[in-house]
Design an enzyme around this catalytic site. Structure first.
Site, PDB file in Angstrom:
ATOM      1  CE1 TYR A 101       2.615   7.207  -6.078  1.00  0.00           C
ATOM      2  CE2 TYR A 101       0.467   7.201  -5.015  1.00  0.00           C
ATOM      3  CZ  TYR A 101       1.566   6.518  -5.491  1.00  0.00           C
ATOM      4  OH  TYR A 101       1.617   5.168  -5.365  1.00  0.00           O
ATOM      5  N   PRO A 114       0.838  -1.207   0.000  1.00  0.00           N
ATOM      6  CG  PRO A 114       0.160  -0.822   2.237  1.00  0.00           C
ATOM      7  CD  PRO A 114       0.935  -1.796   1.347  1.00  0.00           C
ATOM      8  CB  CYS A 120       5.440  29.904 -17.250  1.00  0.00           C
ATOM      9  SG  CYS A 120       5.825  31.348 -16.265  1.00  0.00           S
TER      10      CYS A 120
HETATM   11  C1  LIG Z   1       2.743   2.411  -7.100  1.00  0.00           C
HETATM   12  C2  LIG Z   1       2.826   0.994  -6.706  1.00  0.00           C
HETATM   13  C3  LIG Z   1       2.226   0.575  -5.506  1.00  0.00           C
HETATM   14  C4  LIG Z   1       1.436   1.475  -4.599  1.00  0.00           C
HETATM   15  O1  LIG Z   1       0.238   1.887  -5.153  1.00  0.00           O
HETATM   16  P1  LIG Z   1      -0.821   2.712  -4.266  1.00  0.00           P
HETATM   17  O2  LIG Z   1      -1.925   2.966  -5.193  1.00  0.00           O
HETATM   18  O3  LIG Z   1      -0.134   3.967  -3.839  1.00  0.00           O
HETATM   19  O4  LIG Z   1      -1.217   1.862  -3.114  1.00  0.00           O
HETATM   20  C5  LIG Z   1       2.379  -0.757  -5.156  1.00  0.00           C
HETATM   21  N1  LIG Z   1       3.075  -1.618  -5.931  1.00  0.00           N
HETATM   22  C6  LIG Z   1       3.658  -1.237  -7.091  1.00  0.00           C
HETATM   23  C7  LIG Z   1       4.404  -2.231  -7.887  1.00  0.00           C
HETATM   24  C8  LIG Z   1       3.551   0.073  -7.513  1.00  0.00           C
HETATM   25  O5  LIG Z   1       4.119   0.454  -8.661  1.00  0.00           O
END
Ligand SMILES: *Cc1c(COP(=O)(O)O)cnc(C)c1O
Length: 413
Positions: free
Chosen positions: A371, A274, A342
């Protein structure tokens, strides 16, 4: 949990009034709540109870050392996608042997560093990557533990930029090719198959895509076991959505029930990755109003945070709530809240009903923990924001605001 609440019309992070942080540190500044981070992490791990599992927080959602350290102290493992993220995990005191390494484009150097550090396993995304990993393993005289990331070809029903489980996606290996790859790998001396992996996308707000994907992947896991592959880990990825506005994602408990129903019987140790669901609603971005500007078509509010600080609205057309740090009564008007960058896409909130902000007033972009800072750039030569961690009534700067001199570090004029 909601760590950001109004008390006497002033927005607080836990017990700290946010205007105090903005005045002391300046804006734009990311503020995180330790209590929210801990409670979100614990919700995941507790939902899986006694079932053998490992939570590997996805570092790319927010790779700030203080966030990683807090989660490491909670017992979290980590999901990394680069050598840089591995270095961050180590610098924050995270355990490499609870770290899994994903990504479609790992270099030999990144693989070698991760193998030497003792990562739990590599999530391999192509046949050529598997061969390179084998070579890296042999060069170190060991077997690199790996799982194949399969693409289960399910629609995560999320934004197309964050869906990763469709057959047109660059991620993972086509489902049908996995069995062949595991049998090839068995003959390679630098490899050891330890698991199977999938990750179908992000900001998923339904249980059905998880159910569909994991039912397929659980079946494949059993098939591979039956063929004699010594798999132990089933990595189900991340992707659980959060509430930005009206979304009603499944609770962590519901998510856990769905996963356990689909793959609980495999006997595998379940690995979760997660990201957003741990940090997203544990952070906000503080900003100050610079100017208002009225044109015949729009009421603009120009703030000191831009798309370089919070990229999600420009990148995904994402919605972030916007709350005044001090509430004031008045009639709401629709405003476009824009940053100084810009670019016409530097619109952080479009047609948002707000009591018309005044110059100098402070606001918070909500749900900005995931993010946000990890995607921040210095575009337009804007130093990246400061970051603050709140814990109860205490707070501390966990990353200083980038200095202008930092912008050209390593450059030769
Ligand atoms: C980005 C990613 C996650 C996490 O995704 P969330 O939506 O932030 O929970 C988990 N595993 C992999 C391989 C990812 O690229």
């Amino acid at each position: 949990m909601t760590a950001f609440t109004y008390r006497k019309r002033v927005l607080h992070a836990e017990h700290v009034p946010l205007p105090a942080i903005a005045e002391a540190v300046g804006t734009p500044t990311y503020v995180y709540s330790s209590a929210a981070l801990r409670s979100h992490f614990r919700a995941v791990t507790e939902s899986f109870g006694e079932h053998p599992h490992l939570v590997c927080y996805s570092v790319k959602a927010n790779s700030t050392l203080a966030v990683l350290r807090l989660l490491a102290e909670e017992g979290s493992g980590f999901d990394i996608v680069s050598g840089g993220e591995l270095a961050r995990v180590k610098a924050a005191g995270g355990a490499p042997n609870k770290t899994v390494f994903a990504g479609v484009g790992k270099t030999a150097e990144e693989m070698a560093a991760a193998l030497a550090a003792g990562v739990l396993f590599f999530n391999v995304e192509s046949p050529e990557e598997l061969e390179l990993l084998d070579a890296v393993g042999r060069a170190q005289g060991r077997r690199a533990p790996f799982a194949i990331r399969v693409n289960p070809n399910v629609d995560a029903r999320t934004h197309r930029y964050i869906a990763t489980g469709l057959k047109t996606s660059k991620f993972g290996v086509p489902f049908e090719e996995a069995v062949g790859l595991y049998s090839r790998a068995r003959k390679m001396k630098g490899l050891e198959a330890v698991g199977l992996d999938c990750h179908i996308g992000s900001q998923i707000t339904l249980t059905s895509p998880f159910k569909a994907a994991l039912t397929k992947v659980g079946g494949l896991y059993q098939e591979l076991k039956a063929q004699g592959h010594g798999l132990r880990y089933l990595d189900v990825g991340g992707g659980l959505g959060i509430t930005y506005t009206e979304e009603k994602p499944p609770s962590t408990a519901e998510y856990a029930r769905t996963i356990l129903a689909a793959v609980g019987a495999t006997g595998a140790t379940l690995v979760f990755e997660p990201g957003r669901s741990v940090v997203g609603n544990a952070g906000v971005l503080l900003t100050r109003v610079l100017f208002r500007k009225k044109t015949p078509a729009r009421q603009f509010v120009v703030v000191d945070a831009g798309m370089n600080d919070l990229m999600r609205p420009a990148l995904y057309d994402a919605h972030h709530g916007l709350q005044p740090l001090v509430q004031r009564r008045g009639k709401a008007v629709d405003v476009d809240v824009v940053g100084p960058v810009c670019e016409s896409t530097d619109v952080l909130a479009r047609q948002r009903p707000l009591v018309l902000p005044r110059q100098g007033e402070l606001y918070a972009f909500m749900s900005a923990g995931a993010y946000g800072m990890s995607m921040a750039s210095t575009y337009n030569s804007r130093p990246r924001p400061a970051e603050v961690m709140v814990d109860g009534s205490a707070w501390r700067v966990v990353r200083e605001r980038e200095r202008v001199e930092d912008l050209w570090r390593g450059e030769s004029p």
